[in-house]
Design a protein around this motif. Sequence first.
Motif, mmCIF file in Angstrom:
data_model
loop_
_atom_site.group_PDB
_atom_site.id
_atom_site.type_symbol
_atom_site.label_atom_id
_atom_site.label_comp_id
_atom_site.label_asym_id
_atom_site.label_seq_id
_atom_site.Cartn_x
_atom_site.Cartn_y
_atom_site.Cartn_z
ATOM 1 N N TRP B 138 -8.373 -2.340 8.409
ATOM 2 C CA TRP B 138 -6.988 -2.987 7.843
ATOM 3 C C TRP B 138 -7.282 -4.144 7.081
ATOM 4 O O TRP B 138 -6.893 -4.779 6.190
ATOM 5 C CB TRP B 138 -5.874 -2.810 8.681
ATOM 6 C CG TRP B 138 -5.174 -1.623 9.162
ATOM 7 C CD1 TRP B 138 -5.267 -0.697 9.942
ATOM 8 C CD2 TRP B 138 -4.225 -1.005 8.125
ATOM 9 N NE1 TRP B 138 -4.453 0.417 9.704
ATOM 10 C CE2 TRP B 138 -3.835 0.118 8.578
ATOM 11 C CE3 TRP B 138 -3.496 -1.461 6.770
ATOM 12 C CZ2 TRP B 138 -3.016 0.930 8.103
ATOM 13 C CZ3 TRP B 138 -2.777 -0.683 6.300
ATOM 14 C CH2 TRP B 138 -2.478 0.393 6.893
ATOM 15 N N PHE B 142 -6.732 -4.873 3.485
ATOM 16 C CA PHE B 142 -5.621 -6.084 2.951
ATOM 17 C C PHE B 142 -6.700 -7.219 2.189
ATOM 18 O O PHE B 142 -5.897 -7.562 1.143
ATOM 19 C CB PHE B 142 -5.116 -6.844 3.892
ATOM 20 C CG PHE B 142 -3.663 -6.273 4.443
ATOM 21 C CD1 PHE B 142 -2.768 -6.528 3.486
ATOM 22 C CD2 PHE B 142 -3.550 -5.616 5.534
ATOM 23 C CE1 PHE B 142 -1.332 -6.226 3.720
ATOM 24 C CE2 PHE B 142 -2.246 -5.230 5.783
ATOM 25 C CZ PHE B 142 -1.344 -5.461 4.731
ATOM 26 N N LEU B 145 -7.179 -5.186 -1.434
ATOM 27 C CA LEU B 145 -5.868 -5.128 -1.849
ATOM 28 C C LEU B 145 -5.478 -6.442 -2.681
ATOM 29 O O LEU B 145 -5.160 -6.367 -3.684
ATOM 30 C CB LEU B 145 -4.828 -4.439 -1.224
ATOM 31 C CG LEU B 145 -3.542 -4.107 -1.913
ATOM 32 C CD1 LEU B 145 -3.858 -2.990 -2.721
ATOM 33 C CD2 LEU B 145 -2.800 -3.520 -0.595
ATOM 34 N N GLY B 210 0.841 -9.678 6.637
ATOM 35 C CA GLY B 210 0.074 -8.428 6.934
ATOM 36 C C GLY B 210 -1.271 -8.705 7.392
ATOM 37 O O GLY B 210 -1.987 -7.929 8.268
ATOM 38 N N SER B 214 -3.547 -7.777 11.135
ATOM 39 C CA SER B 214 -4.783 -7.022 11.027
ATOM 40 C C SER B 214 -5.911 -7.917 11.931
ATOM 41 O O SER B 214 -6.733 -7.263 12.812
ATOM 42 C CB SER B 214 -5.575 -6.948 9.606
ATOM 43 O OG SER B 214 -6.058 -8.269 9.305
ATOM 44 N N ILE B 223 4.430 -4.570 9.148
ATOM 45 C CA ILE B 223 3.308 -4.514 8.376
ATOM 46 C C ILE B 223 3.675 -3.495 7.240
ATOM 47 O O ILE B 223 3.151 -3.503 6.317
ATOM 48 C CB ILE B 223 2.133 -3.684 9.313
ATOM 49 C CG1 ILE B 223 0.935 -3.349 8.515
ATOM 50 C CG2 ILE B 223 2.486 -2.557 10.359
ATOM 51 C CD1 ILE B 223 0.194 -4.644 8.039
ATOM 52 N N GLU B 224 4.425 -2.298 7.422
ATOM 53 C CA GLU B 224 4.794 -1.514 6.485
ATOM 54 C C GLU B 224 5.407 -2.253 5.344
ATOM 55 O O GLU B 224 5.137 -2.022 4.132
ATOM 56 C CB GLU B 224 5.814 -0.460 6.882
ATOM 57 C CG GLU B 224 5.111 0.522 7.912
ATOM 58 C CD GLU B 224 5.313 -0.032 9.397
ATOM 59 O OE1 GLU B 224 5.969 -1.179 9.459
ATOM 60 O OE2 GLU B 224 4.731 0.635 10.226
ATOM 61 N N SER B 226 5.033 -5.360 4.408
ATOM 62 C CA SER B 226 3.803 -6.496 3.898
ATOM 63 C C SER B 226 3.262 -5.304 2.793
ATOM 64 O O SER B 226 2.748 -5.937 1.756
ATOM 65 C CB SER B 226 2.790 -6.859 4.995
ATOM 66 O OG SER B 226 3.437 -7.885 5.741
ATOM 67 N N LEU B 227 2.531 -4.339 3.384
ATOM 68 C CA LEU B 227 2.073 -3.266 2.533
ATOM 69 C C LEU B 227 2.687 -2.847 1.388
ATOM 70 O O LEU B 227 2.312 -2.892 0.238
ATOM 71 C CB LEU B 227 1.584 -2.228 3.197
ATOM 72 C CG LEU B 227 0.393 -1.219 2.851
ATOM 73 C CD1 LEU B 227 -1.107 -1.928 2.565
ATOM 74 C CD2 LEU B 227 0.227 -0.053 3.726
ATOM 75 N N THR B 230 2.916 -5.760 -1.162
ATOM 76 C CA THR B 230 1.734 -6.064 -1.785
ATOM 77 C C THR B 230 1.392 -5.084 -3.128
ATOM 78 O O THR B 230 0.898 -5.256 -4.179
ATOM 79 C CB THR B 230 0.507 -5.845 -1.003
ATOM 80 O OG1 THR B 230 0.866 -6.939 0.297
ATOM 81 C CG2 THR B 230 -0.700 -6.799 -1.501
ATOM 82 N N LEU B 231 1.897 -3.777 -2.505
ATOM 83 C CA LEU B 231 1.494 -2.466 -3.449
ATOM 84 C C LEU B 231 2.338 -2.766 -4.863
ATOM 85 O O LEU B 231 2.122 -2.355 -5.702
ATOM 86 C CB LEU B 231 1.667 -1.276 -2.917
ATOM 87 C CG LEU B 231 0.551 -0.841 -1.952
ATOM 88 C CD1 LEU B 231 1.067 0.397 -1.193
ATOM 89 C CD2 LEU B 231 -0.643 -0.431 -2.780
#
Lengths: 308, 253
Positions: B138, B142, B145, B210, B214, B223-224, B226-227, B230-231
């Motif tokens: 992860w 991260f 990403l 996030g 990790s 975390i979800e 954060s992801l 970012t996406l």
Amino acid sequence: MTAIVSISDVSKTYASGFTALKNISLDIHKGEIFALLGPNGAGKTTLINIICGIVRASTGHISADGHDIIDDYRKARFKIGLVPQELTTDAFETVWATVTLSRGLFGRGQNPAHIEKILKDLSLWEKKDSKIMTLSGGMKRRVMIAKALSHEPTILFLDEPSAGVDVELRRDMWEMVRSLRANGVTIILTTHYIEEAEEMADRVGVINKGEIILVEEKQALMRKLGKKEITLELAQPISAIPDSLAHHKLELSGNGHELTYSYDTQGERTGITTLLQDLAQTGIRFRDLNTKQSSLEDIFVDLVRERS
Amino acid sequence: MNIHAIRAIYKFEMARTFRTILQSVVSPVVSTSLYFVVFGGAIGSRIAEIDGVTYGAYIVPGLIMLSLLTQSIMNASFGIYFPKFIGTIYEILSAPISSLEIVIGYVGAAATKSIMLGLITLGTAALFVPLHIEHPLWMLGFLALTAVTFSLFGFIIGIWAKSFEQLQVIPMLIVTPLAFLGGSFYSIDMLPPLWRTISLANPVVYLVSGFRWSFFGKSDVAIEISLAITLLFLVACLGIVAWIFKTGYRLKN
């Protein structure tokens, strides 16, 4: 003749409202050297930039080797090499690195032997590891040419190739252009140096204020529009042109020592025989005789002046 | 796809990194080390553990993220701005290469450089504090990403900028303050409730949180989320880049 570049009704109006090109239609023949002449701001570079994909046309269509430059841009651009007017180079890169980059950008795999040949042909081999910033202006111009040739294009645009180049390099470049043409490359050049077009071009196009005002075989153009002059160097000076010679429209110059007669090379009768007979009857004798034909430059200046 | 062109741009950009190794690699490593000396050693030794992690170790993800954000933006913005500035962009525009391939070449090189720097920063950090990475995959995910997303953001800045000053404005005046105020050096749970809520409007909070998760398995926000944030930023950047190439914004007349 097969058209390798076909330009149809291309216009360009910038966001500022300035119209750089007005309904340009032009075919460039395969394997020829075509010179595009025009004063500053005539639209030469805009036209080249549109063909190469750097500027967008407002209207019209262009194809290169049968490929539309928008719909089939990959195949069209793959065929084209461009040497721009400005010496825009990566100053901190080596000659080898920048030429290698160009080849890759145009979709060719690495071929050190080909790049070596180009650099040798352009007398750049000794400088291959030199940073471009250390090269002279003439050398930088050669680097630009090497970049344009790196992907083996079949259509080469040379935008003012002789700008800032010394006489020797200019001659070398002309040789190189002829050799490229001999290998099947079609060359389109814009130039301010009429001598360049006169020396190399097969056909000449004249552009002014965004419009193509003439496209003609160079030799035919010079024959058609060319004037010829005879200058007679007189044995004794005269103060004025005698009345008996007035109908010949002569010009007296050189403190009465020179008589100049202009005539149309295309005319059925040039009037030279009559002039010489009339001169003999008037008792005017001459020591020498020179003839001069209009250069392409004279023709170009006349054309642009006429249309302005 | 014009693979040769992508490779050519990528190699050319990477070569520039290695040619300017002092500026590209050594300088960020030195400045990051200084952060550890000052915040991790001198000040950090007086600060209590956060979420069971020593302060020196706690700031590692934030420092890496700070370095990653600034380097991604700087590398990508400079990479595309410099050809515009010196005029060699004509070659990119006239080459048989799609906008996607241009982006892959430039953004790929910029992201590679910043990931390298992130890993070097991590290695440097390991010299100062003991590190245990709870979710290494992860962490790498991260890292990649964020590097790609902010390299895209830098690419947009490079196309937008008309001067070297403009090139610096967003990284210096927006991104760096957001990174400092985004929990790089503290947990936003340490802030008063009002400031914690305001901080949640800072996108960097989600990146740092996030990334920190990790490392330590603990985060300020889920975390979800954060992801997802970012996406979302990645998709927004992709959309802007697509619009730039469609309209020719500041590239073609």
